[in-house]
Each structure stands twice: as structure tokens, then as C-alpha cells.
Design a protein around this motif. Structure first.
Motif, PDB file in Angstrom:
ATOM      1  N   MET A 104       0.838  -1.190   0.000  1.00 30.41           N
ATOM      2  CA  MET A 104       0.000   0.000   0.000  1.00 30.41           C
ATOM      3  C   MET A 104       0.870   1.235   0.000  1.00 30.41           C
ATOM      4  O   MET A 104       1.895   1.275   0.674  1.00 30.41           O
ATOM      5  CB  MET A 104      -0.916   0.008   1.239  1.00 30.41           C
ATOM      6  N   VAL A 105       0.452   2.254  -0.759  1.00 27.54           N
ATOM      7  CA  VAL A 105       1.198   3.504  -0.868  1.00 27.54           C
ATOM      8  C   VAL A 105       0.286   4.670  -0.515  1.00 27.54           C
ATOM      9  O   VAL A 105      -0.814   4.800  -1.067  1.00 27.54           O
ATOM     10  CB  VAL A 105       1.765   3.711  -2.293  1.00 27.54           C
ATOM     11  N   ILE A 106       0.757   5.506   0.385  1.00 29.28           N
ATOM     12  CA  ILE A 106       0.054   6.741   0.742  1.00 29.28           C
ATOM     13  C   ILE A 106       0.930   7.902   0.301  1.00 29.28           C
ATOM     14  O   ILE A 106       2.056   8.059   0.771  1.00 29.28           O
ATOM     15  CB  ILE A 106      -0.217   6.809   2.249  1.00 29.28           C
ATOM     16  N   GLY A 107       0.426   8.696  -0.631  1.00 26.95           N
ATOM     17  CA  GLY A 107       1.184   9.824  -1.157  1.00 26.95           C
ATOM     18  C   GLY A 107       0.703  11.141  -0.576  1.00 26.95           C
ATOM     19  O   GLY A 107      -0.508  11.350  -0.429  1.00 26.95           O
ATOM     20  N   LEU A 108       1.655  12.021  -0.263  1.00 29.70           N
ATOM     21  CA  LEU A 108       1.343  13.364   0.219  1.00 29.70           C
ATOM     22  C   LEU A 108       2.009  14.368  -0.701  1.00 29.70           C
ATOM     23  O   LEU A 108       3.240  14.416  -0.798  1.00 29.70           O
ATOM     24  CB  LEU A 108       1.855  13.566   1.645  1.00 29.70           C
ATOM     25  N   GLU A 109       1.193  15.162  -1.389  1.00 34.10           N
ATOM     26  CA  GLU A 109       1.692  16.121  -2.377  1.00 34.10           C
ATOM     27  C   GLU A 109       1.315  17.543  -1.941  1.00 34.10           C
ATOM     28  O   GLU A 109       0.142  17.824  -1.714  1.00 34.10           O
ATOM     29  CB  GLU A 109       1.094  15.804  -3.747  1.00 34.10           C
ATOM     30  N   PRO A 110       2.312  18.464  -1.819  1.00 37.24           N
ATOM     31  CA  PRO A 110       2.002  19.812  -1.345  1.00 37.24           C
ATOM     32  C   PRO A 110       1.205  20.664  -2.318  1.00 37.24           C
ATOM     33  O   PRO A 110       0.490  21.573  -1.901  1.00 37.24           O
ATOM     34  CB  PRO A 110       3.383  20.423  -1.081  1.00 37.24           C
ATOM     35  N   ALA A 111       1.305  20.395  -3.620  1.00 37.34           N
ATOM     36  CA  ALA A 111       0.575  21.181  -4.621  1.00 37.34           C
ATOM     37  C   ALA A 111      -0.767  20.517  -4.911  1.00 37.34           C
ATOM     38  O   ALA A 111      -0.819  19.386  -5.392  1.00 37.34           O
ATOM     39  CB  ALA A 111       1.390  21.314  -5.900  1.00 37.34           C
ATOM     40  N   GLU A 112      -1.856  21.232  -4.637  1.00 33.21           N
ATOM     41  CA  GLU A 112      -3.184  20.638  -4.788  1.00 33.21           C
ATOM     42  C   GLU A 112      -3.475  20.224  -6.227  1.00 33.21           C
ATOM     43  O   GLU A 112      -4.125  19.198  -6.456  1.00 33.21           O
ATOM     44  CB  GLU A 112      -4.252  21.605  -4.290  1.00 33.21           C
ATOM     45  N   ASP A 113      -3.013  21.007  -7.208  1.00 30.78           N
ATOM     46  CA  ASP A 113      -3.293  20.644  -8.596  1.00 30.78           C
ATOM     47  C   ASP A 113      -2.573  19.361  -8.990  1.00 30.78           C
ATOM     48  O   ASP A 113      -3.139  18.507  -9.697  1.00 30.78           O
ATOM     49  CB  ASP A 113      -2.919  21.798  -9.545  1.00 30.78           C
ATOM     50  N   LEU A 114      -1.338  19.188  -8.514  1.00 30.06           N
ATOM     51  CA  LEU A 114      -0.612  17.956  -8.821  1.00 30.06           C
ATOM     52  C   LEU A 114      -1.240  16.767  -8.104  1.00 30.06           C
ATOM     53  O   LEU A 114      -1.338  15.672  -8.678  1.00 30.06           O
ATOM     54  CB  LEU A 114       0.858  18.094  -8.424  1.00 30.06           C
ATOM     55  N   ALA A 115      -1.670  16.959  -6.863  1.00 30.53           N
ATOM     56  CA  ALA A 115      -2.326  15.873  -6.133  1.00 30.53           C
ATOM     57  C   ALA A 115      -3.597  15.431  -6.845  1.00 30.53           C
ATOM     58  O   ALA A 115      -3.893  14.228  -6.943  1.00 30.53           O
ATOM     59  CB  ALA A 115      -2.638  16.318  -4.704  1.00 30.53           C
ATOM     60  N   LYS A 116      -4.346  16.394  -7.368  1.00 28.13           N
ATOM     61  CA  LYS A 116      -5.574  16.072  -8.105  1.00 28.13           C
ATOM     62  C   LYS A 116      -5.259  15.264  -9.361  1.00 28.13           C
ATOM     63  O   LYS A 116      -5.909  14.259  -9.663  1.00 28.13           O
ATOM     64  CB  LYS A 116      -6.313  17.355  -8.468  1.00 28.13           C
ATOM     65  N   THR A 117      -4.234  15.706 -10.101  1.00 29.58           N
ATOM     66  CA  THR A 117      -3.817  14.974 -11.300  1.00 29.58           C
ATOM     67  C   THR A 117      -3.382  13.568 -10.953  1.00 29.58           C
ATOM     68  O   THR A 117      -3.749  12.591 -11.631  1.00 29.58           O
ATOM     69  CB  THR A 117      -2.678  15.714 -12.012  1.00 29.58           C
ATOM     70  N   ALA A 118      -2.600  13.428  -9.882  1.00 33.47           N
ATOM     71  CA  ALA A 118      -2.124  12.106  -9.468  1.00 33.47           C
ATOM     72  C   ALA A 118      -3.297  11.171  -9.193  1.00 33.47           C
ATOM     73  O   ALA A 118      -3.311  10.017  -9.649  1.00 33.47           O
ATOM     74  CB  ALA A 118      -1.240  12.228  -8.236  1.00 33.47           C
ATOM     75  N   GLY A 119      -4.285  11.656  -8.469  1.00 29.12           N
ATOM     76  CA  GLY A 119      -5.453  10.832  -8.171  1.00 29.12           C
ATOM     77  C   GLY A 119      -6.185  10.396  -9.417  1.00 29.12           C
ATOM     78  O   GLY A 119      -6.613   9.237  -9.542  1.00 29.12           O
ATOM     79  N   GLU A 120      -6.329  11.312 -10.362  1.00 34.08           N
ATOM     80  CA  GLU A 120      -7.043  10.996 -11.601  1.00 34.08           C
ATOM     81  C   GLU A 120      -6.292   9.960 -12.429  1.00 34.08           C
ATOM     82  O   GLU A 120      -6.915   9.031 -12.983  1.00 34.08           O
ATOM     83  CB  GLU A 120      -7.237  12.279 -12.415  1.00 34.08           C
ATOM     84  N   VAL A 121      -4.964  10.086 -12.516  1.00 28.95           N
ATOM     85  CA  VAL A 121      -4.198   9.141 -13.332  1.00 28.95           C
ATOM     86  C   VAL A 121      -4.164   7.766 -12.677  1.00 28.95           C
ATOM     87  O   VAL A 121      -4.309   6.733 -13.351  1.00 28.95           O
ATOM     88  CB  VAL A 121      -2.771   9.670 -13.591  1.00 28.95           C
ATOM     89  N   LEU A 122      -3.981   7.733 -11.368  1.00 25.76           N
ATOM     90  CA  LEU A 122      -3.987   6.442 -10.679  1.00 25.76           C
ATOM     91  C   LEU A 122      -5.322   5.725 -10.855  1.00 25.76           C
ATOM     92  O   LEU A 122      -5.365   4.507 -11.066  1.00 25.76           O
ATOM     93  CB  LEU A 122      -3.694   6.647  -9.192  1.00 25.76           C
TER      94      LEU A 122
END
Length: 217
Positions: free
Chosen positions: A102-120
Motif C-alpha cells: 500500500m502507498v500513501i502519497g502526500l503532495e504539497p501542490a493541490e493541482d498535482l495531487a488532483k492529477t495524481a489521483g485521476e491518473v492512478l
């Protein structure tokens, strides 16, 4: 999207394997995960180049060689719980998801975090989640962790992070030391944390990991 499977194979054959990366799980994951899906559309032609890929605002995907060698140094296991810090668009989280439990990612930039969630989600990777948050604080609620993976350079590592390692847990990051960058692995053994050198590398300095905050190793 253009099929870049040949470029992915070349990346592994010419950048990853010759760099003493021998763990099959890492090699297999980097062959399976489409790096271009995590790359800005205008830069997808260089998604597999031996260089950083800019994500804007000083952030970047680490070069494949550097990233793979950091993974090798972290020694991820198939049942490991991983905290992936500053994953940007989520490529590191996707690769780690293929190697660990299991991987839990923490991204400081909200736009990048949103993109990461969508691609995953699009890639149907269901054992990795990325949310917006402060990497320097970590995520103690879901810890402790077997591996903490830091996607960038640091001058210090806050004790808040090393406190989130399991006994025997590893934190891997690129440390900026007297103007030079070196990948190091911090290993928790009981109440102590030891540091060992892995290899020379360079990466952008991550916000929140400057010398004025945290514990210096």
C-alpha cells in the motif's frame, strides 16, 4: 495517447538495468507503468529521457535512473506500507504500488495531487492514494511505515518523519550537503536512526525541507 512501450523498454534496458538496479519487482514495475501518463502533454515525447521532466513551479519527475536507484536503495517489499512524499503527478506512487502492499502519497501542490489521483484511477491502481498535504509533517495517522520515499532534495529531515518509521524502516532521500547532492538511506533501529550513503544524485530542493526546519543528519 501515443504508444511509448518501446521507449519504456529502452529506458529500462539503457538506464535502469546498467545502474545496478537488480530487484525484479522494480524493473517489472517500471516496465509496466506508463511514465508518459504522468507527464505534461507537451513533454510526453521526452517522458523516458535520461533527465528530469518539469512539472512546473520548480517541481519535476526524477530522472528514471535516479528514481530506480533510490527504489533499489529503499529495498521495498511486497507487503510494505509506504509513505510517498511529494510524488507530483503520482508516477512514484504508481511504481511503488506495483512493488509494495500500500502507498500513501502526500503532495504539497493541490493541482498535482488532483492529477495524481485521476491518473492512478484511470490506470486502475487501487493500492495507492495521493492527497494534498505537507510532506514535512508526514501522515502519522496511517503509519508507522516500512518505507518513506522522498521525491526530491532535502537539507534536513524532520524528526516527525523518522518517528513514523517502523523498526527497521527505511527513509530514502537526496540530501544536499555542502552544495553537493547525495542519496542517503536513514534506517530506524529501535530509538536510533542510522544514515548510510547510497549514490551521488541531484534533484530540486523540496519546500519545507530547508535547513531551518527539522533535525539535521
Amino acid at each position: 495517447m501515443t504508444d511509448l512501450s518501446d521507449a519504456r523498454q529502452t529506458m529500462v534496458d539503457c538506464q535502469v538495468r546498467p545502474s545496478d538496479v537488480t530487484q525484479y519487482a522494480i524493473i517489472d514495475a517500471m516496465l509496466r507503468v506508463p511514465r508518459e501518463a504522468f507527464t505534461p502533454k507537451s513533454l510526453r515525447d521526452i517522458a523516458y529521457a535520461d533527465s528530469e521532466v518539469s512539472l512546473g513551479n520548480g517541481r519535476a519527475l526524477l530522472p528514471p535512473r535516479t528514481f530506480a536507484k533510490m527504489l533499489e536503495a529503499a529495498q521495498p517489499g511486497p507487503s510494505d506500507l509506504v509513505l510517498d512524499l511529494a510524488p507530483g503527478t503520482g508516477y512514484s506512487s504508481a511504481v511503488l504500488a506495483h512493488c509494495t502492499g500500500m502507498v500513501i502519497g502526500l503532495e504539497p501542490a493541490e493541482d498535482l495531487a488532483k492529477t495524481a489521483g485521476e491518473v492512478l484511477t484511470a490506470l486502475e491502481i487501487d493500492n495507492a492514494v495521493v492527497s494534498a498535504g505537507d510532506p514535512a509533517a508526514g501522515d502519522p495517522v496511517h503509519g508507522p511505515y516500512d518505507v518513506i520515499f522522498v521525491n526530491g532534495a532535502v537539507e534536513v529531515v524532520p524528526t516527525a518523519l523518522t518517528d513514523q518509521l517502523k523498526d527497521g524502516g527505511r527513509l530514502v532521500a537526496i540530501f544536499r550537503e555542502n552544495g553537493a547532492d547525495k542519496c542517503r538511506v536513514l534506517v530506524r533501529a529501535g530509538d536510533a536512526v542510522a544514515s548510510r550513503y547510497a549514490f551521488d544524485a541531484s534533484a530540486p530542493l523540496l519546500p519545507g525541507f530547508g535547513a531551518e526546519a527539522g533535525f539535521v543528519f
